[in-house]
Write a protein that holds these residues in place. Sequence first.
Motif: not given
Lengths: 181, 270
Positions: B173-180, B193-204
């Motif tokens: 996570g970038v600055k302010g979103k370090e938990d992601n 390219v394969y993406l694993l979304p480990n920790r991303l908030p639910q998208a609106p």
Amino acid sequence: MQETIKYSEPELITLLQKRYESAFSYVYQQYSGALYGIIQNIVADTELANDVLQEVFVKIWKQIHQYDATKGKLFTWMLNIARNAAIDMVRSKGFQNNKHNDELKESVYEHAGTTQIATDQIGLRKVVHQLKPEQKQLVELAYFEGFTQDEIAKMLQLPLGTVKTRLRAALIQLRQMLKNT
Amino acid sequence: MDIQAYIASGVIESYVMGLATEQECAELESLRKQYPEINAAIAEFEAALEAGAMANAQQPPAVVQQKIWQTLQSEFQQQPTVNATFSEKGKVIALPWLKYAIAAAVIIIVASGALNIYFFQKINQLQQQYTALVNESNSLQAGLNIYKTKALDLYNSMQVMSDPNMIKVPMPGVKGKEDNLATVFWDKQSKAVYLLPNRLPQAPENKQYQLWALVNGKPVDAGLLTADCNGLCKLKTIPEAQAFAITLENKGGSATPHLDQLYVMGKIAG
């Protein structure tokens, strides 16, 4: 005797009064011969005797409600019906039986196409014939011909008391003879 | 009155034979009620007369009886016969038995009715339990299918991740979103390219995450993260890149990233 049931007399009378054929059939099987015997003592003509027997059983059937057990047995009642019916038949036909006619003592003889019976050769009348002549005459006139004691007294020109006394004596004699048979 | 003399007078014989006068009859009928011996004498003579008549019975012709029966037929009652008498007796015996039989039958019917109700309720109950079990089994099966799918997805993901050609690019996570956190797996050979979304908030509802490849300082669209992506998801093929980043964009994606919506970013290791 094809009847296997034995009725007591009150039972039989009750069943007759209930109009049961079985009881009437029993009475016929049991007593028609004895009643036919007494009828033949009075009515010499076989056809007429048959008619009387028929009439007697129709009367027994029709008049059973008039039978009074306190006055006598059923057979006594039926016997008197038979005797009266036979006497009535003889009188209505002006039928001449062989009263006083000692010459006609043949048992059976043919006459005008009908069978004649020597009425004094069978049954009770045969017993009566064994009485003394004066007693026999009285029983004949009273019992088999149905004359009253008054009529007999006039007929024989005897005092009524004598007729009564002799008749009773004759009946006592008859009783003794019946006992001994 | 001398009863014995009266009995011996012949009046009894006159009476029984129907030869007595009315007066004699009346006298005798009154006396017989008082004196049993008169009754006995009457009965005795009646019996003697009957016996005499019976002994001298003459058989009448059968036609006489036929005529009598023809005359009286309509008046005869059909009487209880000997057999009927027996069957009547039988009934007397059979009746209590019949009563018990009826009682037993009634009890059986009532009991059977009660059992019917009991079994009906039991069947209803079992039906409900059965339905519940079927439903449960169905939902378990469905759950199992989900796990099976997930397991398959995980297996496939593992296959991808353990491939020796794969380059793992962790994107913290970038600055302010370090938990992601998200991870890109990039195939050196196929450039997939394969993406694993480990920790991303639910998208609106109206937003979507978009992956960007940074090629020589410029962001290149590397594909959108769809709602059904639960594990490792294949996105666009990227021939060359130095870093990857994810931004939250309007649904359908954007041509250029809104950097204020940058969530995670990671450089490809030298």
